[in-house]
Structures are given as C-alpha cells and as structure tokens.
Motif scaffolding. Sequence first.
Motif, PDB file in Angstrom:
ATOM      1  N   VAL A  36      -5.917   6.678  -2.822  1.00 39.94           N
ATOM      2  CA  VAL A  36      -5.497   7.692  -1.853  1.00 39.94           C
ATOM      3  C   VAL A  36      -4.361   8.538  -2.419  1.00 39.94           C
ATOM      4  O   VAL A  36      -4.324   9.766  -2.223  1.00 39.94           O
ATOM      5  N   GLY A  37      -3.423   7.907  -3.126  1.00 38.57           N
ATOM      6  CA  GLY A  37      -2.342   8.673  -3.740  1.00 38.57           C
ATOM      7  C   GLY A  37      -2.858   9.691  -4.733  1.00 38.57           C
ATOM      8  O   GLY A  37      -2.381  10.845  -4.766  1.00 38.57           O
TER       9      GLY A  37
ATOM     10  N   ALA B  83      -5.064   2.218  -1.780  1.00 41.32           N
ATOM     11  CA  ALA B  83      -3.869   3.048  -1.627  1.00 41.32           C
ATOM     12  C   ALA B  83      -3.587   3.833  -2.900  1.00 41.32           C
ATOM     13  O   ALA B  83      -3.180   5.012  -2.850  1.00 41.32           O
TER      14      ALA B  83
ATOM     15  N   CYS C 194       0.824  -1.211   0.000  1.00 43.86           N
ATOM     16  CA  CYS C 194       0.000   0.000   0.000  1.00 43.86           C
ATOM     17  C   CYS C 194       0.857   1.258   0.000  1.00 43.86           C
ATOM     18  O   CYS C 194       0.547   2.235  -0.700  1.00 43.86           O
TER      19      CYS C 194
ATOM     20  N   TYR D 102       1.099   9.147  -6.309  1.00 44.05           N
ATOM     21  CA  TYR D 102       1.113  10.585  -6.050  1.00 44.05           C
ATOM     22  C   TYR D 102       1.832  11.332  -7.165  1.00 44.05           C
ATOM     23  O   TYR D 102       1.408  12.424  -7.561  1.00 44.05           O
TER      24      TYR D 102
ATOM     25  N   ARG E 180      -7.182   6.831   3.922  1.00 42.00           N
ATOM     26  CA  ARG E 180      -5.818   6.333   4.149  1.00 42.00           C
ATOM     27  C   ARG E 180      -5.762   5.450   5.395  1.00 42.00           C
ATOM     28  O   ARG E 180      -5.149   4.375   5.389  1.00 42.00           O
TER      29      ARG E 180
ATOM     30  N   GLU F  82       2.774   3.483 -10.929  1.00 34.82           N
ATOM     31  CA  GLU F  82       2.015   2.741  -9.923  1.00 34.82           C
ATOM     32  C   GLU F  82       1.259   1.595 -10.570  1.00 34.82           C
ATOM     33  O   GLU F  82       1.282   0.458 -10.071  1.00 34.82           O
TER      34      GLU F  82
ATOM     35  N   GLU G  77       0.589   3.984  -3.007  1.00 32.85           N
ATOM     36  CA  GLU G  77       0.183   5.367  -2.751  1.00 32.85           C
ATOM     37  C   GLU G  77       1.280   6.348  -3.144  1.00 32.85           C
ATOM     38  O   GLU G  77       1.018   7.379  -3.783  1.00 32.85           O
TER      39      GLU G  77
END
Length: 399
Positions: A265-266, A262, A63, A71, A310, A77, A67
């Motif tokens: 969330v990124g 994750a 994770c 980002y 997160r 990713e 994340e």
Amino acid sequence: MTAFSLEPAQLAWCAELRTLAAERLRPLADKGEPGHVNRALVAELGSLGLLGRLFTSGALDLCLMRESLAYACTEAETALALQGLGAHPVHAHGTQEQRARWLPGVADGTAIAAFALSEPGAGSDAAALELRAEPESRAEPESPQGEGPPAAPALAAAPDGPARWRLTGEKCWISNAPEADFYTVFARTAPGAGARGVTAFLVPADRPGLTGRGLDMLSPHPIGALDFDAVPVTADDVLGAVDRGFRVAMGTLNLFRPSVGAFAVGMAQAALDATLAHTAGRDAFGGKLRDLQAVSHQVAEMALRTEAARLMVHAAASAHDADAPDVPGRSAMAKLLATETAQYVVDAAVQLHGARALQRGHLLEHLYREVRAPRIYEGASEVQRGIIAKELYARQEVR
C-alpha cells in the motif's frame, strides 16, 4: 479506534515516519550497495527506536510503520521488516537466554536477522521442506588402536530424545543471506511427517558447516542461498518445541502477511501521488493530462483500489491484535489484495508517465522493480487464494 479509521495520534505518527524516511533514511539507503545488507541504514532504524518497536507493537502498528516507511524509502521499510521477520520467532518462542543473547542487537541494529524457510523444492509449500536435522549417533567410538576402554562420546543424546542434531541441506531465496548474523532455520526432524515433523532452530552465522552465497535478483535488497553441511545444533538452539516448528513459521507469517500488504500500500500510494502531480502539471492535447477523461478515470481507479487495500490491511491487522479466530484467512486476503493492487497501481502509473518512468533512477522505475516480489514471498498469491478457500470451507463445515 476501529479497523476503518485511525486516531489523530496515529495519523501524526505516520506523517512523522514519512518525514524521517525521507530526510534521515533515504540518504543512507542511497549510499547502500544493492544486494547487500546496509548496516548503516539498519543501525539508524535502531537509533530511531523503530526496531525496538517490532517487539512491543501489535500488527496494526507494524502495518503503519511499514506503509509509512515504504512511501518514502522502500529500502528502510524492507530492512525493518526483515529484522522483524527473522527475529520474531526468537521473541515469541525463544528461551530467556536466546532472547537476551540476540534481541538487544536486533533492536539497536547491530545484529542482522534472517528467516530461513524457503528451499529450492519447497517455497510456497513450506510443509514439504527437506533440510534434514539428523540426530547425533550415540554409538561409542573405539579407542585408538583398539587399546584400553572406549573413549567417552563427544556428543550424547538426552534421555527423552536427541539433544544434538546435524543440519544438512539447502535454503534458498533467503532475505539478508548470506550476510545475517543469525538465522531462524526450519528443518525436518521427523521424516515423512509433513508439517508435524518440522523444528525451528536459532542458528548463528558462524556455526561450522554453514556457508552461503548471494543471488542476483530483481529486488535490490539482499537475497541469498545457504548451504548446511552437517551444521551442529543442540536443544539449546530449538525455538519452541521439537517437531512443532511449523506453528512457529505460520504464527510469524500470520503476523507479517498483513504488513506485507502495508508495504505494498505504501508503494501504491507513492505511485498514485506521483501520478497526481504528473498528470496535473503535464501539458498534452491543448490542456493538462488530468483533463482527459481516460486519464482522470484511471487515476480514480488507482485511488479506489489503494484505499480498499489499505482498509483490508488495517482490518486484518486489527483482527490479529484482537486474537480473532479468522486471522489466517484475513491475513491472506490482506496480502493478496494489497500486493495485487500495488502491482496494478504502479504499472498504471508507469503507463501514465510514459517513457520517463522507465529511466534508471526514476521513482517509478524503482517501484516497478520493488513491487513484483511481494506477490511471491511469504506465500505467493496462489497460495493465499488456497488459504482463503480452505478457511471458507472449514467455516462452512462448522455451521
């Protein structure tokens, strides 16, 4: 370490990954062709040692990787995640020979993996898949012109059941298809048996009868369909046990579902940070955008939901690493909350940026296209709600 905080070393590693993604992976991603495997990018992930960590790290580390990379470079990713998703069944259920043949190439980025579960009529309902694994006939062929003794059969069955099958049918919406080097394929070996009649096979891409085509999708990463025209597989290609492939699929998804969260969330964090910078510097109505209460409250809501998602992702991953009994429900909750949250945050960021966010090449235009698919793949949001409800009622019956 608890599910609610990270150690300084973990935070430092996440910062390092964001830097690597921005400085070394982003330039390679920009050179890639949308809809196709970016082998240079995958190879760089391998040279950085990140692909190898897929087989040595727990769910929480996975994770943190996803994340952090998301980002700064969603393409990196996704490339990492697809290698893990396609190869994890080999790592967890493969024979020593299967692992030795394929995993080193996955780790160094020279072998592209794919997870082939979905079908045109069996996407979210994985137990309804129809790709057939038909056992080879044991009938002895006649000799030419009927003269002499019958020829020995080219393919035979093992004493305890068929050792060879032919795969016939279609897979659809398969990431990395049709450019992967091998596929983890789930096929029906016991008709009418539902989840109990599915077997997982490791199928190299060069098997006769296996063809594919790319699909023009909203997401920029490669997605395609695969056609199986009597593709030969043997007992040596089985991952796990015959008729137990559904466990292979669900075990893989339980590991990767929190990390899909994750990824989301990124993206949400990237959209939030871009919005903070924009609203702090943008002049509007005699001040800055952030001075408008409606704007500042919107940003606060975006931050609140991102952090909540997160924490749930970290909690689900930690539960998986601890082999907790409620992993399926926690994984479903994490994926559901995080992907729905990311959709909300990215959409709100676009709204606060205005028209500039819809220009091709803008970060938010890119995230707006990327953020939609995770609410569907590896189990749509509605499926996650069904899993959560099933786990809740099962727990009630035990009490």
